[in-house]
Design a protein around this motif. Structure first.
Motif, PDB file in Angstrom:
ATOM      1  N   LEU B  46       2.754   3.115   6.938  1.00  0.00           N
ATOM      2  CA  LEU B  46       3.044   4.269   7.984  1.00  0.00           C
ATOM      3  C   LEU B  46       4.507   4.504   7.617  1.00  0.00           C
ATOM      4  O   LEU B  46       5.329   3.793   7.704  1.00  0.00           O
ATOM      5  CB  LEU B  46       2.877   3.891   9.101  1.00  0.00           C
ATOM      6  CG  LEU B  46       3.240   4.805  10.561  1.00  0.00           C
ATOM      7  CD1 LEU B  46       2.494   6.021  10.256  1.00  0.00           C
ATOM      8  CD2 LEU B  46       3.186   4.362  11.769  1.00  0.00           C
ATOM      9  N   VAL B  47       4.701   5.740   6.963  1.00  0.00           N
ATOM     10  CA  VAL B  47       6.136   5.917   6.439  1.00  0.00           C
ATOM     11  C   VAL B  47       6.790   6.803   7.673  1.00  0.00           C
ATOM     12  O   VAL B  47       6.437   7.801   7.932  1.00  0.00           O
ATOM     13  CB  VAL B  47       6.274   6.942   5.290  1.00  0.00           C
ATOM     14  CG1 VAL B  47       7.617   7.111   4.801  1.00  0.00           C
ATOM     15  CG2 VAL B  47       5.465   6.021   4.072  1.00  0.00           C
ATOM     16  N   ASN B  48       7.807   6.408   8.214  1.00  0.00           N
ATOM     17  CA  ASN B  48       8.496   6.956   9.350  1.00  0.00           C
ATOM     18  C   ASN B  48       9.822   7.965   8.753  1.00  0.00           C
ATOM     19  O   ASN B  48      10.778   7.289   8.334  1.00  0.00           O
ATOM     20  CB  ASN B  48       9.143   5.708  10.282  1.00  0.00           C
ATOM     21  CG  ASN B  48       9.723   6.329  11.488  1.00  0.00           C
ATOM     22  OD1 ASN B  48       9.870   7.634  11.603  1.00  0.00           O
ATOM     23  ND2 ASN B  48      10.099   5.554  12.351  1.00  0.00           N
ATOM     24  N   MET B  49       9.489   9.015   8.743  1.00  0.00           N
ATOM     25  CA  MET B  49      10.382   9.873   8.173  1.00  0.00           C
ATOM     26  C   MET B  49      11.564  10.489   9.223  1.00  0.00           C
ATOM     27  O   MET B  49      12.069  11.599   9.013  1.00  0.00           O
ATOM     28  CB  MET B  49       9.799  11.050   7.485  1.00  0.00           C
ATOM     29  CG  MET B  49       8.761  10.434   6.316  1.00  0.00           C
ATOM     30  SD  MET B  49       8.030  11.505   5.405  1.00  0.00           S
ATOM     31  CE  MET B  49       9.501  12.157   4.486  1.00  0.00           C
ATOM     32  N   LEU B  77      -2.216   6.042   3.867  1.00  0.00           N
ATOM     33  CA  LEU B  77      -0.588   6.266   3.858  1.00  0.00           C
ATOM     34  C   LEU B  77      -0.319   7.406   4.894  1.00  0.00           C
ATOM     35  O   LEU B  77      -0.864   8.508   4.613  1.00  0.00           O
ATOM     36  CB  LEU B  77      -0.163   6.460   2.463  1.00  0.00           C
ATOM     37  CG  LEU B  77       1.577   6.432   2.531  1.00  0.00           C
ATOM     38  CD1 LEU B  77       1.974   6.119   1.099  1.00  0.00           C
ATOM     39  CD2 LEU B  77       2.260   7.921   2.870  1.00  0.00           C
ATOM     40  N   GLU B  78       0.167   7.178   5.973  1.00  0.00           N
ATOM     41  CA  GLU B  78       0.413   8.218   6.999  1.00  0.00           C
ATOM     42  C   GLU B  78       1.846   8.236   7.236  1.00  0.00           C
ATOM     43  O   GLU B  78       2.389   7.337   6.984  1.00  0.00           O
ATOM     44  CB  GLU B  78      -0.375   7.877   8.078  1.00  0.00           C
ATOM     45  CG  GLU B  78      -1.987   8.123   7.860  1.00  0.00           C
ATOM     46  CD  GLU B  78      -2.577   7.520   9.092  1.00  0.00           C
ATOM     47  OE1 GLU B  78      -2.371   6.689   9.646  1.00  0.00           O
ATOM     48  OE2 GLU B  78      -3.708   8.062   9.098  1.00  0.00           O
ATOM     49  N   LEU B  79       2.181   9.775   7.954  1.00  0.00           N
ATOM     50  CA  LEU B  79       3.525   9.922   8.070  1.00  0.00           C
ATOM     51  C   LEU B  79       3.992   9.692   9.674  1.00  0.00           C
ATOM     52  O   LEU B  79       3.278  10.210  10.176  1.00  0.00           O
ATOM     53  CB  LEU B  79       3.985  10.954   7.126  1.00  0.00           C
ATOM     54  CG  LEU B  79       3.527  11.200   5.821  1.00  0.00           C
ATOM     55  CD1 LEU B  79       3.888  12.700   5.450  1.00  0.00           C
ATOM     56  CD2 LEU B  79       4.514  10.118   5.116  1.00  0.00           C
ATOM     57  N   VAL B  80       5.349   9.483   9.964  1.00  0.00           N
ATOM     58  CA  VAL B  80       5.670   9.963  11.229  1.00  0.00           C
ATOM     59  C   VAL B  80       6.845  11.033  11.002  1.00  0.00           C
ATOM     60  O   VAL B  80       7.713  10.794  10.253  1.00  0.00           O
ATOM     61  CB  VAL B  80       6.326   8.633  12.051  1.00  0.00           C
ATOM     62  CG1 VAL B  80       6.785   9.294  13.185  1.00  0.00           C
ATOM     63  CG2 VAL B  80       5.066   7.794  12.368  1.00  0.00           C
TER      64      VAL B  80
END
Lengths: 142, 116
Positions: B46-49, B77-80
């Motif tokens: 989980l990539v915190n952007m 692979l998910e994003l914030v």
């Protein structure tokens, strides 16, 4: 008409400098604050593409940016010297086809989605990308 | 601003904290981190952007590359991300259909838990 020209070596680190210069001049030229992120991203994409092209074909040659304040428009032209006869056509998004470094034409697609007005001139002697945004005619912030 | 990277594990999820600018200069560092995490068996990322100031197509390419790698292991692979300036580039490129994009880490964790 006022023109600022910048040339830089084909190094990734210099792309950020080019973005900062373009954004600063856009602000001074009177481009609306709401458009400055688009200017920053579009100029960055054009310079990144040029840097990658130069690193592949002519790493010793410089990349040139011209920034113009011309009759109510803020115009940016990024010119490289790497051969580019054709632009890759847009294709349906297929994850398996995308490389880590992405398709070189993808940056141009992003620019086209960001800039108000874009022209791409590919040639065997290099590619020129010209893009522009509305600005205050007298050069002051709108 | 340069790029700052950090990561930690929560349950089966590896949360990657990214701060700063992801461009042609800094993106290789993020690529190396994602490859390293996958090589060490972390397949749910989980990539915190939320603290990313700038993202260009080079950064998108790294995220897509990471997604390909985790999917090879049935991972995710998910994003914030809630920043409009960042979301815009995902929309322009059609990648909103490829990545799960959440408004917060908690929301992503909850959705991830439901998938189990």
């Amino acid at each position: 008409m006022a023109t600022v020209e910048l040339t830089f070596s084909a190094l990734p680190a210099h792309v950020r400098t080019a973005r900062l210069v373009a954004t600063a001049i856009a602000r001074r030229t009177g481009v609306e604050e709401s458009l400055l992120d688009e200017v920053r991203l579009a100029v960055g994409e054009a310079c990144s593409r040029a840097v990658e092209a130069h690193r592949a074909h002519c790493p010793g040659e410089p990349i040139r940016i011209e920034l113009r304040d011309d009759s109510g428009r803020f115009e940016v032209t990024v010119s490289d010297q790497a051969p580019s006869d054709e632009i890759k056509q847009e294709q349906p998004l297929d994850l398996g086809m995308l490389s880590d470094s992405f398709m070189s034409g993808f940056g141009i697609a992003v620019i086209a989605g960001l800039a108000d007005d874009v022209e791409v001139f590919p040639s065997p002697k290099g590619m020129r990308i010209r893009m522009s945004w509305p600005a205050a005619a007298n050069g002051r912030p709108a | 601003m340069d790029l700052k990277l950090d990561h930690h594990n929560e349950d089966r999820l590896t949360i990657v904290e990214v701060e700063g600018e992801i461009d042609v200069y800094t993106a290789p560092r993020l690529r190396e981190l994602l490859i390293d995490l996958v090589n060490k068996g972390n397949f749910h990322l989980l990539v915190n952007m939320e603290k990313v100031d700038f993202l260009d197509s080079t950064g998108l390419g790294v995220l897509v590359g990471g997604l390909k790698r985790v999917r090879a292991h049935d991972g995710s692979l998910e994003l914030v991300c809630t920043q409009e300036r960042i979301l815009k580039i995902f929309r322009i490129t059609g990648l909103t259909k490829v990545f799960g994009i959440y408004a917060s880490v908690d929301e992503a964790k909850e959705a991830h838990g439901k998938d189990k």
